[in-house]
Design a protein around this motif. Structure first.
Motif, PDB file in Angstrom:
ATOM      1  N   ALA A 232       5.742   2.460 -33.292  1.00 17.89           N
ATOM      2  CA  ALA A 232       6.820   3.333 -32.778  1.00 17.89           C
ATOM      3  C   ALA A 232       7.528   4.039 -33.928  1.00 17.89           C
ATOM      4  O   ALA A 232       7.813   5.239 -33.854  1.00 17.89           O
ATOM      5  N   ASP A 233       7.784   3.313 -35.004  1.00 21.69           N
ATOM      6  CA  ASP A 233       8.456   3.908 -36.165  1.00 21.69           C
ATOM      7  C   ASP A 233       7.616   4.999 -36.804  1.00 21.69           C
ATOM      8  O   ASP A 233       8.135   5.969 -37.350  1.00 21.69           O
ATOM      9  N   LEU A 234       6.298   4.848 -36.743  1.00 20.76           N
ATOM     10  CA  LEU A 234       5.404   5.858 -37.299  1.00 20.76           C
ATOM     11  C   LEU A 234       5.376   7.108 -36.402  1.00 20.76           C
ATOM     12  O   LEU A 234       5.394   8.241 -36.885  1.00 20.76           O
ATOM     13  N   ILE A 235       5.379   6.902 -35.085  1.00 20.73           N
ATOM     14  CA  ILE A 235       5.377   8.023 -34.128  1.00 20.73           C
ATOM     15  C   ILE A 235       6.680   8.816 -34.245  1.00 20.73           C
ATOM     16  O   ILE A 235       6.697  10.038 -34.125  1.00 20.73           O
ATOM     17  N   GLY A 236       7.791   8.106 -34.480  1.00 20.94           N
ATOM     18  CA  GLY A 236       9.124   8.721 -34.442  1.00 20.94           C
ATOM     19  C   GLY A 236       9.762   8.365 -33.111  1.00 20.94           C
ATOM     20  O   GLY A 236       9.206   8.667 -32.051  1.00 20.94           O
ATOM     21  N   LEU A 237      10.922   7.682 -33.154  1.00 25.55           N
ATOM     22  CA  LEU A 237      11.504   7.173 -31.907  1.00 25.55           C
ATOM     23  C   LEU A 237      11.986   8.302 -31.006  1.00 25.55           C
ATOM     24  O   LEU A 237      11.990   8.167 -29.779  1.00 25.55           O
ATOM     25  N   ASP A 238      12.374   9.443 -31.599  1.00 23.93           N
ATOM     26  CA  ASP A 238      12.762  10.603 -30.779  1.00 23.93           C
ATOM     27  C   ASP A 238      11.538  11.162 -30.039  1.00 23.93           C
ATOM     28  O   ASP A 238      11.609  11.458 -28.846  1.00 23.93           O
ATOM     29  N   ASN A 239      10.419  11.250 -30.748  1.00 28.26           N
ATOM     30  CA  ASN A 239       9.175  11.735 -30.115  1.00 28.26           C
ATOM     31  C   ASN A 239       8.749  10.798 -28.995  1.00 28.26           C
ATOM     32  O   ASN A 239       8.284  11.230 -27.934  1.00 28.26           O
ATOM     33  N   LEU A 240       8.887   9.510 -29.262  1.00 27.99           N
ATOM     34  CA  LEU A 240       8.498   8.495 -28.283  1.00 27.99           C
ATOM     35  C   LEU A 240       9.366   8.591 -27.023  1.00 27.99           C
ATOM     36  O   LEU A 240       8.852   8.549 -25.902  1.00 27.99           O
ATOM     37  N   ALA A 241      10.681   8.748 -27.212  1.00 28.08           N
ATOM     38  CA  ALA A 241      11.604   8.861 -26.076  1.00 28.08           C
ATOM     39  C   ALA A 241      11.254  10.094 -25.236  1.00 28.08           C
ATOM     40  O   ALA A 241      11.228  10.032 -24.002  1.00 28.08           O
ATOM     41  N   GLY A 272      12.881   6.048 -37.206  1.00 28.58           N
ATOM     42  CA  GLY A 272      11.641   5.470 -37.719  1.00 28.58           C
ATOM     43  C   GLY A 272      11.427   5.802 -39.178  1.00 28.58           C
ATOM     44  O   GLY A 272      12.379   6.070 -39.915  1.00 28.58           O
ATOM     45  N   ARG A 273      10.176   5.821 -39.574  1.00 35.89           N
ATOM     46  CA  ARG A 273       9.846   6.018 -40.996  1.00 35.89           C
ATOM     47  C   ARG A 273      10.417   7.311 -41.570  1.00 35.89           C
ATOM     48  O   ARG A 273      10.845   7.373 -42.708  1.00 35.89           O
ATOM     49  N   LYS A 274      10.438   8.370 -40.743  1.00 29.38           N
ATOM     50  CA  LYS A 274      10.860   9.675 -41.273  1.00 29.38           C
ATOM     51  C   LYS A 274      12.335   9.706 -41.660  1.00 29.38           C
ATOM     52  O   LYS A 274      12.736  10.539 -42.472  1.00 29.38           O
ATOM     53  N   THR A 275      13.156   8.815 -41.086  1.00 29.61           N
ATOM     54  CA  THR A 275      14.576   8.777 -41.479  1.00 29.61           C
ATOM     55  C   THR A 275      14.900   7.550 -42.331  1.00 29.61           C
ATOM     56  O   THR A 275      16.034   7.361 -42.748  1.00 29.61           O
ATOM     57  N   GLY A 276      13.886   6.707 -42.565  1.00 29.62           N
ATOM     58  CA  GLY A 276      14.117   5.518 -43.395  1.00 29.62           C
ATOM     59  C   GLY A 276      14.471   4.266 -42.607  1.00 29.62           C
ATOM     60  O   GLY A 276      14.490   3.163 -43.145  1.00 29.62           O
ATOM     61  N   ARG A 277      14.765   4.429 -41.320  1.00 29.18           N
ATOM     62  CA  ARG A 277      15.105   3.257 -40.503  1.00 29.18           C
ATOM     63  C   ARG A 277      14.781   3.520 -39.038  1.00 29.18           C
ATOM     64  O   ARG A 277      14.986   4.627 -38.548  1.00 29.18           O
ATOM     65  N   GLY A 278      14.232   2.505 -38.374  1.00 23.51           N
ATOM     66  CA  GLY A 278      13.947   2.580 -36.940  1.00 23.51           C
ATOM     67  C   GLY A 278      14.040   1.153 -36.428  1.00 23.51           C
ATOM     68  O   GLY A 278      15.103   0.529 -36.471  1.00 23.51           O
ATOM     69  N   TYR A 280      12.355  -1.027 -38.041  1.00 23.85           N
ATOM     70  CA  TYR A 280      12.335  -1.634 -39.373  1.00 23.85           C
ATOM     71  C   TYR A 280      13.152  -0.761 -40.323  1.00 23.85           C
ATOM     72  O   TYR A 280      13.391   0.412 -40.047  1.00 23.85           O
ATOM     73  N   ASP A 281      13.557  -1.356 -41.432  1.00 26.88           N
ATOM     74  CA  ASP A 281      14.290  -0.611 -42.467  1.00 26.88           C
ATOM     75  C   ASP A 281      13.316  -0.288 -43.594  1.00 26.88           C
ATOM     76  O   ASP A 281      12.686  -1.188 -44.158  1.00 26.88           O
ATOM     77  N   TYR A 282      13.178   0.986 -43.914  1.00 17.88           N
ATOM     78  CA  TYR A 282      12.229   1.416 -44.940  1.00 17.88           C
ATOM     79  C   TYR A 282      12.924   1.742 -46.259  1.00 17.88           C
ATOM     80  O   TYR A 282      12.289   2.204 -47.205  1.00 17.88           O
ATOM     81  N   GLY A 283      14.241   1.561 -46.289  1.00 17.93           N
ATOM     82  CA  GLY A 283      14.952   1.665 -47.571  1.00 17.93           C
ATOM     83  C   GLY A 283      15.347   3.042 -47.989  1.00 17.93           C
ATOM     84  O   GLY A 283      16.370   3.237 -48.608  1.00 17.93           O
ATOM     85  N   LYS A 284      14.525   4.062 -47.668  1.00 17.12           N
ATOM     86  CA  LYS A 284      14.901   5.421 -48.073  1.00 17.12           C
ATOM     87  C   LYS A 284      14.328   6.425 -47.083  1.00 17.12           C
ATOM     88  O   LYS A 284      13.340   6.135 -46.411  1.00 17.12           O
ATOM     89  N   VAL A 285      14.932   7.560 -47.015  1.00 17.73           N
ATOM     90  CA  VAL A 285      14.447   8.614 -46.131  1.00 17.73           C
ATOM     91  C   VAL A 285      13.169   9.200 -46.726  1.00 17.73           C
ATOM     92  O   VAL A 285      13.101   9.492 -47.912  1.00 17.73           O
ATOM     93  N   LEU A 286      12.152   9.336 -45.867  1.00 16.03           N
ATOM     94  CA  LEU A 286      10.911   9.967 -46.334  1.00 16.03           C
ATOM     95  C   LEU A 286      11.092  11.474 -46.275  1.00 16.03           C
ATOM     96  O   LEU A 286      11.571  12.005 -45.285  1.00 16.03           O
ATOM     97  N   SER A 287      10.730  12.167 -47.355  1.00 14.50           N
ATOM     98  CA  SER A 287      10.899  13.627 -47.340  1.00 14.50           C
ATOM     99  C   SER A 287       9.765  14.260 -46.575  1.00 14.50           C
ATOM    100  O   SER A 287       8.706  13.712 -46.457  1.00 14.50           O
TER     101      SER A 287
END
Length: 287
Positions: A232-241, A272-278, A280-287
């Protein structure tokens, strides 16, 4: 452009999927015309596509190491007219896709197949916007497109044999394994995966198990590659919703509506991954 149409594809939309599909094609030695309305988005896309190409090469995703295709970026859809196939890969918004598909359809000559990259909008619905519905089919590329070998190909009710043959030939050139399915909301993969993720989020919200426990069980007992919530974090939670709302709407099944925990995260901007947290916590925002 200097290339023959047979070795050039056009990708419309330089977002997450457009970039990933472009990297796939370039890595396979196919030239790409990438279109977006924003020059800034195109600039960022160039940098990320170069990074994805390197990653794909490192992962052995491009057998035979062909010379990469060339990338042309443009803000004008008129530049897609010479491509062998046009792939629309904009955001998963039915009315926006319909507008873009109408624009592309009026630009490309007859005989050039159109692919809509969608995870669940019925092809019959989008076909209403194009001039030649027989030349439109859906392809649901998985992310990252340059690493995941299989794609779901959706044959709309009006898709013709010639277009299907041309599209399958392009996908084979891109190294894809294909499974062709009939048109329906969510097709097969999203119809099964997205409600499963929704239920996994409900299990967490109800306190039955942690995010990590759900994913470990799905991975260890049922063979899910990463677990539904990491996916889900890879898909993007907004996209999933959005995809779940579309499923609920088009099937008339209210259980597909995104659950409260998912909506809470979307409202907070934890996508999710694209914002750094979903989940799971990824620590930083992915550019």
């Amino acid at each position: 452009m200097g290339h023959t149409p047979s070795d050039t594809i056009a990708v419309v939309g330089a977002g997450v999927m457009g970039r990933s599909i472009t990297a796939l094609a370039l890595g396979r030695g196919v030239h790409v015309v990438l279109v977006d309305v924003s020059e800034e988005v195109l600039g960022n896309a160039r940098a990320e596509i170069a990074q994805q190409l390197r990653h794909g090469q490192f992962m052995g995703a491009f057998p035979g190491s062909p010379a990469p295709g060339t990338l042309t970026t443009t803000q004008s859809t008129s530049d897609v007219a010479d491509a062998a196939v046009v792939i629309e890969a904009i955001t998963e918004d039915a009315s926006l896709k319909a507008r873009v598909m109408a624009d592309i359809s009026s630009t490309v000559p007859a005989g050039v197949p159109l692919i809509t990259n969608t995870s669940g909008i019925p092809i019959a619905e989008l076909a209403k916007s194009v001039q030649r519905p027989a030349e439109l089919a859906g392809v649901h590329f998985m992310n990252p497109a340059y690493l995941i070998e299989m794609v779901e190909v959706i044959r709309g009710p009006q898709t013709g044999d010639d277009a299907m043959a041309a599209i399958l030939s392009v996908l084979e050139r891109l190294g894809k394994k294909t499974v062709v399915v009939r048109d329906a909301p969510g097709f097969v993969t999203s119809r099964l995966l997205h409600p499963m993720i929704n239920e996994a989020a409900r299990v967490v919200a109800e306190g039955t198990a942690s995010v990590e426990a759900v994913d470990r069980l799905m991975h260890g007992c049922l063979g899910h590659p990463t677990g539904p919530l990491r996916t889900a974090d890879l898909i993007g939670l907004d996209n999933l919703a959005d995809a779940l709302r579309l499923l609920a709407e088009r099937t008339g099944n209210p259980t597909f509506e995104p659950c409260e925990l998912l909506m809470e995260k979307v409202r907070r901007g934890d996508l999710g991954r694209k914002t750094g947290r979903g989940f799971y916590d990824y620590g930083k925002v992915l550019s």
